[in-house]
Design a protein around this motif. Structure first.
Motif, PDB file in Angstrom:
ATOM      1  N   ARG A  10     -61.485 -20.136  40.522  1.00 24.96           N
ATOM      2  CA  ARG A  10     -61.419 -19.139  39.445  1.00 24.96           C
ATOM      3  C   ARG A  10     -62.626 -18.235  39.533  1.00 24.96           C
ATOM      4  NH1 ARG A  10     -60.891 -23.302  35.680  1.00 24.96           N
ATOM      5  NH2 ARG A  10     -58.774 -24.108  35.752  1.00 24.96           N
ATOM      6  N   TYR A  11     -62.374 -16.944  39.353  1.00 21.70           N
ATOM      7  CA  TYR A  11     -63.467 -15.975  39.165  1.00 21.70           C
ATOM      8  C   TYR A  11     -63.302 -15.434  37.764  1.00 21.70           C
ATOM      9  CZ  TYR A  11     -64.281 -15.967  44.213  1.00 21.70           C
ATOM     10  OH  TYR A  11     -64.566 -16.332  45.509  1.00 21.70           O
ATOM     11  N   GLY A  12     -64.027 -15.957  36.804  1.00 20.52           N
ATOM     12  CA  GLY A  12     -63.822 -15.558  35.409  1.00 20.52           C
ATOM     13  C   GLY A  12     -62.389 -15.875  35.025  1.00 20.52           C
ATOM     14  N   ALA A  13     -61.674 -14.823  34.564  1.00 14.58           N
ATOM     15  CA  ALA A  13     -60.286 -15.038  34.138  1.00 14.58           C
ATOM     16  C   ALA A  13     -59.321 -15.049  35.319  1.00 14.58           C
ATOM     17  CB  ALA A  13     -59.884 -13.935  33.152  1.00 14.58           C
ATOM     18  N   VAL A  14     -59.801 -14.596  36.499  1.00 17.12           N
ATOM     19  CA  VAL A  14     -58.898 -14.497  37.665  1.00 17.12           C
ATOM     20  C   VAL A  14     -58.773 -15.842  38.363  1.00 17.12           C
ATOM     21  CG1 VAL A  14     -58.571 -13.416  39.934  1.00 17.12           C
ATOM     22  CG2 VAL A  14     -59.483 -12.070  38.021  1.00 17.12           C
ATOM     23  N   ARG A  15     -57.529 -16.293  38.523  1.00 19.28           N
ATOM     24  CA  ARG A  15     -57.283 -17.494  39.321  1.00 19.28           C
ATOM     25  C   ARG A  15     -56.969 -17.034  40.734  1.00 19.28           C
ATOM     26  NH1 ARG A  15     -55.402 -22.212  36.244  1.00 19.28           N
ATOM     27  NH2 ARG A  15     -55.861 -21.776  34.084  1.00 19.28           N
ATOM     28  N   ALA A  16     -57.984 -16.967  41.566  1.00 19.23           N
ATOM     29  CA  ALA A  16     -57.796 -16.481  42.938  1.00 19.23           C
ATOM     30  C   ALA A  16     -56.920 -17.450  43.718  1.00 19.23           C
ATOM     31  CB  ALA A  16     -59.144 -16.303  43.619  1.00 19.23           C
ATOM     32  N   VAL A  17     -57.168 -18.749  43.521  1.00 22.05           N
ATOM     33  CA  VAL A  17     -56.334 -19.796  44.115  1.00 22.05           C
ATOM     34  C   VAL A  17     -56.067 -20.801  42.996  1.00 22.05           C
ATOM     35  CG1 VAL A  17     -56.191 -21.617  45.863  1.00 22.05           C
ATOM     36  CG2 VAL A  17     -57.299 -19.445  46.413  1.00 22.05           C
ATOM     37  N   GLY A  34     -48.863 -13.181  51.773  1.00 14.05           N
ATOM     38  CA  GLY A  34     -48.772 -12.880  50.342  1.00 14.05           C
ATOM     39  C   GLY A  34     -49.283 -11.482  50.117  1.00 14.05           C
ATOM     40  N   PRO A  35     -48.987 -10.901  48.952  1.00 13.86           N
ATOM     41  CA  PRO A  35     -49.450  -9.535  48.690  1.00 13.86           C
ATOM     42  C   PRO A  35     -50.975  -9.468  48.580  1.00 13.86           C
ATOM     43  CG  PRO A  35     -48.416 -10.491  46.736  1.00 13.86           C
ATOM     44  CD  PRO A  35     -48.226 -11.475  47.845  1.00 13.86           C
ATOM     45  N   ASN A  36     -51.519  -8.267  48.511  1.00 14.34           N
ATOM     46  CA  ASN A  36     -52.966  -8.098  48.342  1.00 14.34           C
ATOM     47  C   ASN A  36     -53.420  -8.888  47.114  1.00 14.34           C
ATOM     48  OD1 ASN A  36     -52.454  -4.837  49.437  1.00 14.34           O
ATOM     49  ND2 ASN A  36     -53.874  -6.218  50.443  1.00 14.34           N
ATOM     50  N   GLY A  37     -54.535  -9.580  47.289  1.00 16.79           N
ATOM     51  CA  GLY A  37     -55.091 -10.312  46.150  1.00 16.79           C
ATOM     52  C   GLY A  37     -54.399 -11.637  45.872  1.00 16.79           C
ATOM     53  N   ALA A  38     -53.531 -12.087  46.788  1.00 17.78           N
ATOM     54  CA  ALA A  38     -52.777 -13.333  46.548  1.00 17.78           C
ATOM     55  C   ALA A  38     -53.657 -14.571  46.654  1.00 17.78           C
ATOM     56  CB  ALA A  38     -51.623 -13.440  47.547  1.00 17.78           C
ATOM     57  N   GLY A  39     -54.816 -14.432  47.322  1.00 19.98           N
ATOM     58  CA  GLY A  39     -55.717 -15.583  47.446  1.00 19.98           C
ATOM     59  C   GLY A  39     -55.843 -16.120  48.865  1.00 19.98           C
ATOM     60  N   LYS A  40     -55.376 -15.369  49.824  1.00 20.63           N
ATOM     61  CA  LYS A  40     -55.382 -15.847  51.218  1.00 20.63           C
ATOM     62  C   LYS A  40     -56.814 -16.036  51.740  1.00 20.63           C
ATOM     63  CE  LYS A  40     -53.005 -12.191  52.507  1.00 20.63           C
ATOM     64  NZ  LYS A  40     -52.805 -11.498  51.229  1.00 20.63           N
ATOM     65  N   THR A  41     -57.617 -14.964  51.632  1.00 22.75           N
ATOM     66  CA  THR A  41     -58.983 -15.049  52.152  1.00 22.75           C
ATOM     67  C   THR A  41     -59.788 -16.103  51.394  1.00 22.75           C
ATOM     68  OG1 THR A  41     -58.877 -12.737  52.804  1.00 22.75           O
ATOM     69  CG2 THR A  41     -61.073 -13.706  52.637  1.00 22.75           C
ATOM     70  N   THR A  42     -59.597 -16.159  50.092  1.00 14.66           N
ATOM     71  CA  THR A  42     -60.329 -17.156  49.294  1.00 14.66           C
ATOM     72  C   THR A  42     -59.968 -18.568  49.767  1.00 14.66           C
ATOM     73  OG1 THR A  42     -60.286 -15.626  47.425  1.00 14.66           O
ATOM     74  CG2 THR A  42     -60.823 -17.917  46.939  1.00 14.66           C
ATOM     75  N   THR A  43     -58.696 -18.778  50.074  1.00 14.27           N
ATOM     76  CA  THR A  43     -58.271 -20.094  50.577  1.00 14.27           C
ATOM     77  C   THR A  43     -58.987 -20.413  51.890  1.00 14.27           C
ATOM     78  OG1 THR A  43     -56.112 -19.855  49.542  1.00 14.27           O
ATOM     79  CG2 THR A  43     -56.260 -21.448  51.342  1.00 14.27           C
ATOM     80  N   GLY A 184     -52.141 -12.350  57.662  1.00 10.78           N
ATOM     81  CA  GLY A 184     -51.871 -11.001  58.146  1.00 10.78           C
ATOM     82  C   GLY A 184     -50.883 -10.307  57.239  1.00 10.78           C
ATOM     83  N   HIS A 185     -50.870  -8.983  57.331  1.00  3.96           N
ATOM     84  CA  HIS A 185     -49.966  -8.215  56.468  1.00  3.96           C
ATOM     85  C   HIS A 185     -48.716  -7.687  57.157  1.00  3.96           C
ATOM     86  CE1 HIS A 185     -51.803  -8.361  52.602  1.00  3.96           C
ATOM     87  NE2 HIS A 185     -52.991  -8.187  53.141  1.00  3.96           N
ATOM     88  N   PRO A 186     -48.813  -7.167  58.376  1.00  7.95           N
ATOM     89  CA  PRO A 186     -47.565  -6.611  58.915  1.00  7.95           C
ATOM     90  C   PRO A 186     -46.554  -7.740  59.128  1.00  7.95           C
ATOM     91  CG  PRO A 186     -49.481  -6.061  60.311  1.00  7.95           C
ATOM     92  CD  PRO A 186     -49.899  -7.141  59.374  1.00  7.95           C
TER      93      PRO A 186
END
Ligand code: ATP
Length: 304
Positions: A10-17, A34-43, A184-186
């Motif tokens: 969690r980052y404050g109110a945001v549940r990144a993962v 997953g879409p942008n901000g889905a939590g991939k990099t944080t994972t 990855g995104h594409p």
């Protein structure tokens, strides 16, 4: 193998993962999408011990990254290909990494060979193209000959030849029995690269399925229909959890619902169906739909 158990950041109110439990298995390439901000990099950062979980655990070979006796021998990763000293020579950069991690000098030549950068060993990093920098990052990840490989956004921006080279390399690494996790995104590229997909949305697991399962399930769950009243039936289908879009030639493409359910709904609302044809979407389309529908909180998770 990588095991995530109730992993949460969690980052404050945001549940990144958010309460993520999943196993990334060896001998295959797993795409974390997953879409942008889905939590991939944080994972990935939590697996690599770069970000501390709020709760839950991330382990490779049964241990948290910080507890691995020789991390580069167990886990190789590339999160940001730009993170290297511009002035340093390619070979020196790898040698410095090898030395500081207790790895033998000969691994440098081997890593350069694996990524096809032998000719650049004496050149400064600043002369490398973006694609070559990616290769250098991958060479660094392979220095310790690790069982687990983790690559963040590794495909984006590569030209077709570079992407083909990367696909071949990742396949070889997986065929050697290694655990390969890539984001990855594409979706076209991800569909060509990975054989297992973990789909995240707003930190939560939407699906964890093989390419085969996804394609099979999507084929059962997608149909092209013709009916009398598009607007009315679209509203009914959507309310019942399907996704609907206009097709060509006055058709509707319905996904997330099988033929029997569509028939049942049409009968219940007195809608005349003139045609109902099952469709087999490409894996790229399935992934796009999963990533998109996960973002809308509907029932794509049933594909898992
Ligand atoms: N250091 C941080 N501080 C605050 N919020 C963060 C931090 N890192 C990530 N977040 C937030 O956590 C969420 C997940 O971010 P993350 O970068 O993991 O997503 P992602 O799936 O990798 O996205 P992208 O596809 O855009 O790279 C986002 O809402 C992001 O804003």
């Amino acid at each position: 193998m990588i095991e995530l158990h109730r992993l949460t950041k969690r980052y404050g109110a945001v549940r990144a993962v958010d309460d993520l439990t999943v196993t990334v298995r060896p001998a295959r390439i797993t795409g974390l999408i997953g879409p942008n901000g889905a939590g991939k990099t944080t994972t990935l950062r939590m697996i690599l011990g770069l970000t501390a979980p709020t709760s839950g655990t991330a382990t490779t070979a049964g241990r948290r990254y910080a507890d691995l006796p020789s991390p580069m021998r167990q886990v190789g990763a590339l999160l940001d290909a730009r993170a290297a000293h511009e002035g340093r020579r390619v070979g020196d950069h790898l040698l410095w990494l090898a030395r500081s991690n207790g790895l033998p000098r000969w691994r440098v030549g081997e890593a350069l060979r694996l990524v096809g950068l032998e000719q650049m060993a004496g050149r400064p990093i600043r002369v490398l193209s973006a694609g070559m920098r990616r290769r250098l990052g991958i060479a660094a990840s392979l220095l310790g000959d690790p069982e687990v490989l983790i690559y963040d956004d590794v495909i984006g921006g590569l030209d077709p030849a570079g992407a083909a080279w990367l696909r071949t390399l990742l396949r070889r690494l997986a065929d050697q029995g290694r655990t390969v996790l890539v984001t990855g995104h594409p979706m076209g590229e991800m569909a060509r690269i990975a054989d297992q997909f973990i789909v995240l949305d707003r930190g939560r697991l939407v699906a964890d399925s093989s390419a085969e399962e996804l394609s099979r399930c999507a084929a059962r769950q997608r149909a092209l229909i013709r009916c009398d009243d598009h607007r009315f039936f679209t509203a009914r289908l959507t309310a019942a959890g399907a996704r609907v879009r206009e097709g060509t030639d006055r058709t509707l493409v319905v996904s997330g619902m099988d033929g029997a359910e569509i028939h049942g709904l049409a009968a219940a609302y007195g809608v005349r169906l003139h045609e109902l044809t099952p469709q087999r979407p490409s894996l790229e389309e399935v992934l796009l739909e999963l990533v998109h529908s996960g973002a809308n909180g509907d029932r794509a998770g049933r594909a898992a």
